[in-house]
Structures are given as C-alpha cells and as structure tokens.
Design a protein around this motif. Sequence first.
Motif, PDB file in Angstrom:
ATOM      1  N   ASP A  33       0.813  -1.215   0.000  1.00 15.64           N
ATOM      2  CA  ASP A  33       0.000   0.000   0.000  1.00 15.64           C
ATOM      3  C   ASP A  33       0.848   1.268   0.000  1.00 15.64           C
ATOM      4  O   ASP A  33       0.359   2.342  -0.360  1.00 15.64           O
ATOM      5  N   ARG A  58      -6.213  -8.218   9.889  1.00 12.42           N
ATOM      6  CA  ARG A  58      -5.750  -6.865   9.584  1.00 12.42           C
ATOM      7  C   ARG A  58      -4.295  -6.683  10.007  1.00 12.42           C
ATOM      8  O   ARG A  58      -3.810  -7.335  10.929  1.00 12.42           O
ATOM      9  N   SER A  66      -5.280  -1.991   7.918  1.00 13.14           N
ATOM     10  CA  SER A  66      -6.085  -2.378   6.763  1.00 13.14           C
ATOM     11  C   SER A  66      -6.251  -3.893   6.722  1.00 13.14           C
ATOM     12  O   SER A  66      -5.481  -4.651   7.335  1.00 13.14           O
ATOM     13  N   SER A  67      -7.255  -4.316   5.965  1.00 10.68           N
ATOM     14  CA  SER A  67      -7.453  -5.748   5.750  1.00 10.68           C
ATOM     15  C   SER A  67      -6.260  -6.322   5.003  1.00 10.68           C
ATOM     16  O   SER A  67      -5.737  -5.702   4.065  1.00 10.68           O
ATOM     17  N   LEU A  85      -4.186  -8.420   2.419  1.00 11.08           N
ATOM     18  CA  LEU A  85      -4.460  -8.795   1.032  1.00 11.08           C
ATOM     19  C   LEU A  85      -4.712 -10.294   0.895  1.00 11.08           C
ATOM     20  O   LEU A  85      -4.133 -11.116   1.619  1.00 11.08           O
ATOM     21  N   THR A 101     -13.181 -12.502   3.499  1.00 13.09           N
ATOM     22  CA  THR A 101     -13.820 -12.246   4.790  1.00 13.09           C
ATOM     23  C   THR A 101     -14.758 -13.382   5.185  1.00 13.09           C
ATOM     24  O   THR A 101     -14.874 -13.712   6.369  1.00 13.09           O
ATOM     25  N   GLN A 149     -12.320 -10.508  -1.349  1.00 16.37           N
ATOM     26  CA  GLN A 149     -11.048 -10.267  -0.678  1.00 16.37           C
ATOM     27  C   GLN A 149     -10.346  -9.080  -1.322  1.00 16.37           C
ATOM     28  O   GLN A 149     -10.547  -8.784  -2.508  1.00 16.37           O
ATOM     29  N   ARG A 150      -9.542  -8.400  -0.529  1.00 16.07           N
ATOM     30  CA  ARG A 150      -8.854  -7.211  -1.028  1.00 16.07           C
ATOM     31  C   ARG A 150      -7.665  -7.610  -1.893  1.00 16.07           C
ATOM     32  O   ARG A 150      -6.882  -8.492  -1.520  1.00 16.07           O
ATOM     33  N   GLU A 178      -3.417  -2.890  -5.160  1.00 15.85           N
ATOM     34  CA  GLU A 178      -3.592  -1.854  -6.180  1.00 15.85           C
ATOM     35  C   GLU A 178      -2.320  -1.787  -7.014  1.00 15.85           C
ATOM     36  O   GLU A 178      -1.224  -1.580  -6.486  1.00 15.85           O
ATOM     37  N   ASN A 200     -10.071  -3.607  -7.173  1.00 11.77           N
ATOM     38  CA  ASN A 200      -9.172  -4.048  -6.109  1.00 11.77           C
ATOM     39  C   ASN A 200      -9.881  -4.879  -5.045  1.00 11.77           C
ATOM     40  O   ASN A 200      -9.349  -5.077  -3.952  1.00 11.77           O
ATOM     41  N   THR A 201     -11.085  -5.316  -5.358  1.00 11.20           N
ATOM     42  CA  THR A 201     -11.811  -6.264  -4.527  1.00 11.20           C
ATOM     43  C   THR A 201     -12.267  -7.411  -5.421  1.00 11.20           C
ATOM     44  O   THR A 201     -12.859  -7.178  -6.482  1.00 11.20           O
TER      45      THR A 201
END
Length: 746
Positions: A571, A615, A623-624, A626, A630, A658-659, A662, A674-675
């Motif tokens: 990130d 996280r 953040s969650s 990668l 969930t 899921q994330r 980017e 991005n999800t």
Amino acid sequence: MKNSLILLVILLSGFAYGQKVSIQGTISSYIDGKNTEPLFGAEVFLKNAKEGDISDEKGKFSIKAGANTVDTLIIRASGYYSDTAIINSNESVNLRITLFPEFVTEEVIIRAKRDNSSVLRLDPRNVENLTQGELRKAACCNLSESFETNATVDVSLADGVSGSKRIQMMGLNGRYTQLQFENIPFMHNLDQAFGLASVPGTWISSIQITKGAGTVTNGYESMAGLINLEYHKPDNIERLFVNAYGSIQGRAELNLHGGKQVNDKWSSAWFVHGASVKVENDRNKDGFRDMPLGDNLILMNRWKYATELFRGQIGAKVSYSDQQGGQVGYNRYENQSSQGLYGVGIRNTNVEVFGKTGFLFKEDLFSSIGVVYYMKYNELNTVFGNRSLDATEKRGYVNAMHETILGNTNHKLKSGLSFVYDDLVQTMEDNLPNDTTIRNFNRTEIVPGVFTEYTFTGSRSIVVLGARADYHNLYDWQFTPRANYKFDLTEHMDIRLTAGRGFRVSNYVTDNLSLMATNLPWYVDNDIAPEVSWNFGASWLWDFKLFNRKATWTADIYHTLFENQLVVDRDESSDYIRMGNLDGESFSNVFQTDIKFEPLKHFEIKAAYKFLDVRATTNGVLSSVLMVPTHRGFVNFAYESRNHRWLYDLTLSVFGAQRLPEVMRPDGTLTTDNTSEVVPMLSGQITHKFKKFEIYLGGENLLDYRLDNPIIDTENPFSERFDATRVYSSIFGVNVYAGFRFDIGK
C-alpha cells in the motif's frame, strides 16, 4: 488228571483276565459347519472299570483296560454335550470323537462405522482428524490438495505462473501453521513454497489439524495451528498399493507403496511417486501457460524395529521436481535472452533422513523415553523472468522427551530437550527495468531448548500447562508458555480453551517467493526481527440427535495478536514492495461453526461457515490483509450405497470477496477492481469399488469459474508493470480426472 485240567483252566483264565488293552483317541470340538479344533481338558473314563484320562492340548487321551470286557466309555467337557461309546474288544482301539457345544448360535457380525473426519474428543486441544476415507473423497494427489473437503484449511494458487499453492489457516499465511509428520517438524525455509507438492496424498494414513498454539513438546513455531501427517506404518501397510491418475490438464501420476513383516521384530515399507505434466494449456489465450510443465519424482523407504521394551524407526526420503512455466513455448534449457520469452523455472531437490527411538521400563510401566531425529539437505533453484534465486539449506533436529506419572495416572509430566541446527545460503539476483540488485541472505541458526509440560486429568476436565525456553544464537532467549483446558459440560458436550505464545524466524525470500512473479523491486528494511504472536481461543462441541440420527455441531473463535511480524506492504507505493518489521497493529479474528449429520442412512452432510477479520498496519493504516476472504461457506454431501460399492461426493465452497493489491497498469492508471468477486468452487467424485480394485471419476471447479486476465501486461513481461500476483482463483477452469486404486491386503 481231572484236577490238573481244572488248574490249567484257572491259570489260563487268570492270564486272560490280567491282560490289558489300550483305548486311545483324539477329542475335538465343533466350531462351525466345516471345521473342528482339538479340545483340551475333556474327561474320558470307563463306567465299570473306573479307569480314565483327561485330554491334553492336542485333544489326545489314553486308557488301559482289561480285555474281554464290555464297558461304556463316557466323554464329557464343560459347555459341551456329553457323549458315550460302547467298548467290546480284545484289541486296542483308536477313537476320533467330536463334542458339540451346548449353545450353537448363528454368526453375529457387529459393524461400527468410523467417521472420516471428527474432532478427537479425548484431546484437550481442538484437533480434527482426517482419515484415508476423507482423503479419498478427492483426487488427493498431494498435501496441498488434501483439504478440498475440509473447511478449516484454505488452499489457493500462490501466483499466476509458477503453479505453486499456498495454504491459509486462521486467515494467516501457511508459514504460521507448523507442519510436521509423526510429530517431527519439517517444511522450513526453502520448502515452504513448494514443499506441499512433495507429500503424495496416497502415502498419508491420516491428518490431524490442531487449531491454536498447540503444545510446547512440538516446538515454538506453531502460531496459528499445527498440521500433523501420519504416513502408512511398516507394520500396518498393504503388501502392494497402486494408484494411477490422469486429468484433462495433461497431468498424469502413478503412486506405489507396499511393505512386509521381515520377521517378528523388523518390518519395512517403501513408497514411490511419479508425476508429469506434458501438455501446454492456455485457455484464456494470454500467451502464458495456465500451469507449468514438469516432472516430479519422490521415493521413501522406512523401517521399524519393535521388541517388548524398545521401539525404533528409521527412514529416508528423496524428492526431485523440475518445472517450467511462463510463456507458451519457453524452454528452460535454452538461453532465455535468445528466446525472448518470459520463463519460470523451478528445480527443487530435497533429501531427508528421519528416525525415532523409544524406551520402555519393565519395572515402571508408566514411564518412557522417546527421541526423534531429522536431517535434510535442500537445494532450490528458481527463475522468474529476470529474477533468480539459488539457495541451499542444511537442517538438523533432535528432540528427546521423558514421560512419567506423578503419583497416579491423573498427573502426567513430560520433560525434554531439543536442538535445532539450520544453515541457510541464499543468493537472489534481480535484473529489473528499474532495479538491479544481488542479495546474499545467509544465516546459521543454532537453537538448544528445554521444555516441560504437566497434564491433570480429572473426572470431567483436563488441564495442560507447558513452557519451554530456547536459546537462539542470533536472538537470545525465547520463552514460550502455553495452556490448554477441556471441560465436559455433559456426556455429549464439551468446551476447550487455549492460549500460548509462538515464535519464528522469518525468511523474507522464501516466505514471499510468489512475489518474484512481479517486476516490482523489493525494498527490505534492515534488522528484520523474529515474528512473535499470542494466540487465544475457545471451542465448543455438541454430539446430539438430529432426525433421530447422530449429529455433531462445533463452534470456535480464535484471536491471534502479533507483537512483531514481517509485513509485506504493497500500500505504500505502486512502484515497489516494502518488507519490514511491524509498525503498528496486526491481528486475526476467526469464527467458524460446523455441523455434521446423517439425514438418511449412508448419507452424510457437512456444512460450515467461517468469518475472517485479518488486519495489519500498512502505509501507516490498519487495513485488511491482502488475499484473505472475509467469508467462506462450505457444504459437503457424501453418500455410500448399501452394498458399499458406490461412493458419491459433492463439495461446494464459496469464498467471499477479498482485497487485492492496487497495481499500476502500463498506461499509468491504477487498477480500480481491487476487490475480488465471490468465488464458487464445486467439486465432485464418484467411486466404484470391486474386491481389491476401485475406479474413480471426478471433477474440480465444475462451475468453470476462472480468471480471464490474471496477469497484468502480458504483452510486455519484462516491463516494470508486469504482475502475476493478483491471482485468487483458478486460471485453467474446470478439470476432469479419472483413476484407479488397487491393493493387495495387509
């Protein structure tokens, strides 16, 4: 003259009367309609002569009696109908007599079905046991494919070019789950990335999945859970087992194993696995192979020695794999620059030697000493485009443990010593558009340790308290406390609690080997510290009746908190990948509930739901993590025909969003998708059994869900924006396979 004749008659009569004859024979007992066996302890006697005998262990008897007599021979034994025979002979006789039991009943067969997957009720830890029956519900070609019908362990592709798979447990990367076989830790460092493929599924007799930190006797590295494999044992293995497998992906496998009892002390087993992929697949037409080509060969031999007070095992395993992926047409054995193709090459060679020794004490039945040994030599050579890694590892492990009781069997104590030696040499070379770096990451670990664990077993509860101290030559003393508690609320309901600390030394190269599938440079902070975590958990189990049939409902919740962690930060920037120590919070919260029941005889349903809140602090923000979904839903249907010849299995797993990282596209814009999507994965298998032979037909990803464009900038694979790491589902799509199993019994 007359008197002389009378005297002669009297003398002859006396001689005849004094003459003896032998009455002998064999007595047997009736077993069934065809067979008898010698009867020991039967009484045999002459009614008038008052002479008799008792049959020996071979059923034989012998009586001496006067000649020219008529008498009744009586034969009797407890639990049998008595019999008689009239004896009237001047000569010896040899009889064969069979007695029938007083109560002759029809044969009674008691059948009990062992669950293919179940929670070990007597264990204070939360341990799920998977048997061979569960593993055979899927193709189960290797360890990474052995969890398709299990909701606890998640398996997914690591990247879009190497074909390697990763596991997740508690929502955490597989490196936080300790892997061991028969309580011997293995798969460290170099074999973290590709070691799952080096364990053929047919070699495994059972798998135990432990949630939580586990026990100190297994070491200090278990942070989220523990997976223990049990290979087939030399003294309890088929004489010959053959399994062949083939799929529409072009993958073919052959597995063989067998063994024998050499004598009353020695037994041996051998194992052979061969696999090959020769067909190039590119279903999405992006110019890259959907899976690498290659060959895999694994051999293992093990021996077991057992006497009354001594047990010993020794074995050796050799594995070799050579794979090549990347663009269609790439050949690893030709110069890459002259081909102009992006290639992936993986060559992994591993040699392992392991052993166990156990000592019992005749004067102390509740004490024992056990020692386990493990050594390995591992070479790993990988190429991802213009990135390469050459590494070797030499590892040794010894664990000696003494077990005894304190006063009575309610109080048990385990104490021991351990020693780890790990010599790691790694050279990673990057020739990227915006980075040229050679990293020499070498490390030698020497870790002696001491541990103790006390277990109290009460009428309704079990308490396990353990602690270990390990001195690491690079990171000083490490203290690892752990505790487990089990309480039986009722005969059919119990709860378990667990807490403990985990510690591991990270290897940023092999822990993140899949990130070599991007051309982004790695920026690694100096002084990477060991990873340390605390795990707390609780679980609940209830055995009950549903539709008047057995059912099991479980629920558990676990929290893993990291004091320090190797954080991969994507990130901070889209131009590079940052790796460094945790600066902030990192945790995992997991809730899972499972239910298993039989609505009809021979028909079993398993369903599960899992919620993951994982996280970590990246770019200064919590953040969650990668690539962690969930939510996950799971349901498995299993049916076995009444004659046990047909088996049907169907499994549906639904992975939530899921994330994704980017990433910058070649045109300079950032990705907006991005999800991930919700991913449904449906698999099934049909098996037909013959007496010693069975065939199976199955399919994976039957809904044909696949990623059409998993790789960014496939047209320019050597550019700085090439990225094959945003892979969260299948690339190939539906896979159909078939095979057979054949065995000659134990």
